[in-house]
Scaffold this motif. Structure first.
Motif, short mmCIF file in Angstrom:
data_model
loop_
_atom_site.label_atom_id
_atom_site.label_comp_id
_atom_site.label_asym_id
_atom_site.label_seq_id
_atom_site.Cartn_x
_atom_site.Cartn_y
_atom_site.Cartn_z
N LYS A 85 33.34 -5.06 52.99
CA LYS A 85 33.37 -5.57 51.97
C LYS A 85 34.51 -3.97 51.84
CE LYS A 85 29.63 -8.29 50.23
NZ LYS A 85 29.35 -8.46 49.52
N HIS A 86 35.55 -4.49 51.72
CA HIS A 86 36.68 -2.87 51.12
C HIS A 86 36.83 -2.90 49.61
CE1 HIS A 86 39.17 -3.08 55.33
NE2 HIS A 86 38.38 -4.15 55.23
N ALA A 87 35.48 -1.69 48.71
CA ALA A 87 35.60 -1.49 47.45
C ALA A 87 35.74 -0.13 47.56
CB ALA A 87 34.19 -1.80 47.42
N THR A 88 36.31 -0.40 45.55
CA THR A 88 36.80 1.54 45.24
C THR A 88 35.90 0.56 44.32
OG1 THR A 88 38.96 0.72 46.30
CG2 THR A 88 38.00 2.63 43.97
N PHE A 89 35.57 2.09 43.97
CA PHE A 89 33.84 2.27 42.74
C PHE A 89 34.04 3.33 41.64
CE2 PHE A 89 32.07 2.86 46.77
CZ PHE A 89 30.95 3.97 46.73
N THR A 90 33.84 3.53 41.16
CA THR A 90 33.47 5.00 39.99
C THR A 90 32.40 4.71 38.91
OG1 THR A 90 36.26 4.21 39.57
CG2 THR A 90 34.33 5.89 38.12
N MET A 91 31.73 5.11 39.24
CA MET A 91 30.38 5.85 38.59
C MET A 91 30.90 6.66 37.35
SD MET A 91 27.37 5.52 41.34
CE MET A 91 27.45 4.16 42.78
N SER A 92 29.98 6.68 36.31
CA SER A 92 30.23 7.62 35.40
C SER A 92 28.84 7.47 34.36
CB SER A 92 31.60 6.73 34.57
OG SER A 92 31.31 6.24 33.86
N VAL A 93 28.67 8.74 34.13
CA VAL A 93 28.49 9.34 32.78
C VAL A 93 28.76 10.00 31.66
CG1 VAL A 93 25.94 10.46 31.48
CG2 VAL A 93 26.02 10.25 33.98
N TYR A 104 31.93 11.54 32.30
CA TYR A 104 32.03 12.77 33.45
C TYR A 104 32.07 11.49 34.90
CZ TYR A 104 30.48 15.77 37.16
OH TYR A 104 30.11 16.30 39.17
N ALA A 105 32.70 11.48 35.41
CA ALA A 105 32.63 10.45 36.72
C ALA A 105 33.60 11.21 37.77
CB ALA A 105 33.62 9.45 36.40
N LYS A 106 33.44 10.31 38.52
CA LYS A 106 34.01 10.28 40.34
C LYS A 106 33.70 8.83 40.92
CE LYS A 106 31.36 14.67 41.33
NZ LYS A 106 29.69 15.12 42.40
N TRP A 107 34.61 8.91 41.85
CA TRP A 107 35.30 7.55 42.32
C TRP A 107 35.63 7.85 43.99
CZ3 TRP A 107 39.38 6.36 45.41
CH2 TRP A 107 40.31 8.22 44.97
N ARG A 147 23.35 7.20 29.55
CA ARG A 147 24.15 6.15 29.78
C ARG A 147 25.13 6.52 31.22
NH1 ARG A 147 22.95 7.50 24.80
NH2 ARG A 147 22.80 5.98 23.19
N VAL A 148 24.57 6.06 32.44
CA VAL A 148 25.41 5.14 33.08
C VAL A 148 25.86 4.11 33.41
CG1 VAL A 148 25.32 5.28 35.60
CG2 VAL A 148 23.87 6.72 34.14
N ARG A 149 27.69 4.21 34.07
CA ARG A 149 28.33 3.10 34.74
C ARG A 149 29.38 3.43 35.39
NH1 ARG A 149 34.14 3.56 32.97
NH2 ARG A 149 33.21 4.96 31.58
N ALA A 150 28.36 1.89 36.40
CA ALA A 150 29.24 2.04 37.58
C ALA A 150 30.64 1.11 37.39
CB ALA A 150 28.29 1.75 38.85
N THR A 151 32.19 0.60 37.92
CA THR A 151 32.73 -0.22 37.87
C THR A 151 33.22 -0.20 39.90
OG1 THR A 151 33.72 0.32 36.03
CG2 THR A 151 34.90 -1.02 36.98
N VAL A 152 32.93 -1.75 40.65
CA VAL A 152 33.27 -1.64 41.47
C VAL A 152 34.32 -2.48 41.61
CG1 VAL A 152 32.03 -2.43 44.05
CG2 VAL A 152 30.88 -1.60 41.60
N THR A 153 34.88 -2.41 42.45
CA THR A 153 36.64 -3.38 42.32
C THR A 153 36.44 -3.99 44.27
OG1 THR A 153 37.79 -2.90 40.72
CG2 THR A 153 38.69 -4.04 43.10
N VAL A 154 36.47 -4.54 44.54
CA VAL A 154 36.31 -5.16 45.91
C VAL A 154 37.47 -6.19 46.82
CG1 VAL A 154 35.34 -6.88 47.89
CG2 VAL A 154 34.07 -6.11 46.11
N SER A 155 38.40 -5.20 46.86
CA SER A 155 39.82 -5.88 47.04
C SER A 155 39.79 -7.01 48.19
CB SER A 155 41.02 -4.77 48.06
OG SER A 155 40.44 -3.93 49.08
N VAL A 156 39.21 -6.72 49.44
CA VAL A 156 39.15 -7.87 50.53
C VAL A 156 38.03 -8.00 51.00
CG1 VAL A 156 39.55 -6.43 52.63
CG2 VAL A 156 40.80 -9.35 52.02
#
Length: 170
Positions: A85-93, A104-107, A147-156
């Motif tokens: 799985k090819h993924a781009t993800f961001t985790m943030s507070v 505050y975020a990192k990707w 408060r934590v958030r994760a955004t994950v995009t699987v491109s392929v």
């Protein structure tokens, strides 16, 4: 349904709250650097299932005083042979106000894939954020919550095995 290889991107966002961060980070489990996880509803339209590991006082003595965050493929053991799985993800507070400019975020971009080594089934940051930084940015809410958030995009995703891995897989 279950997971299947995909050619079109999918995205999933997961939010969760650590209700009383200061008490939780001083707990016996946190001081022993034991991880906790969150996975409720963390699956996208293509069936990619994710698990978030977090350590409120670091994932080891060298990372104490930090929050450690990791993204993991939840169902890695049950996926078809050769999955990736090819993924781009961001985790943030996130700031309690919801204003993203205070967060505050990192990707990262990562290829998660089946064994053998150098397989990657989880990835993240041992020192995602220092406790002092979270306090300085006012990211521990007046209610004490983190408060934590994760955004994950699987491109392929696929079940193709790279030539370089073929011998190790057989």
């Amino acid at each position: 349904g279950g997971w299947a290889p995909q050619a079109r991107p999918t995205t999933v966002v997961c939010r969760w709250v650590v209700p009383d961060f200061e008490t939780a980070r001083r707990s016996d489990a946190a001081r022993a650097h034991k991880g906790m996880y969150h996975d409720a509803g963390f699956v996208d339209a293509a069936g990619n299932r994710w698990l978030l590991y977090y350590f409120l006082d670091g994932d080891g003595a060298d990372n104490a005083g930090h929050v450690s965050l990791y993204l993991s493929v939840r169902d890695a053991a049950t996926l078809p042979f050769g999955w990736q799985k090819h993924a781009t993800f961001t985790m943030s507070v996130d700031h309690a106000s919801g204003d993203a400019s205070y967060g505050y975020a990192k990707w990262a971009t990562q290829v998660f894939r089946a064994a053998p080594p150098p397989a990657v089934q989880d990835w993240g940051w041992p020192k995602f954020a220092a406790h002092a930084e979270l306090r300085a940015r006012d990211l521990i809410g007046t209610d004490g919550a983190l408060r934590v958030r994760a955004t994950v995009t699987v491109s392929v995703s696929s079940t193709d095995i790279a030539r370089s891995d073929a011998d190790a897989c057989l």
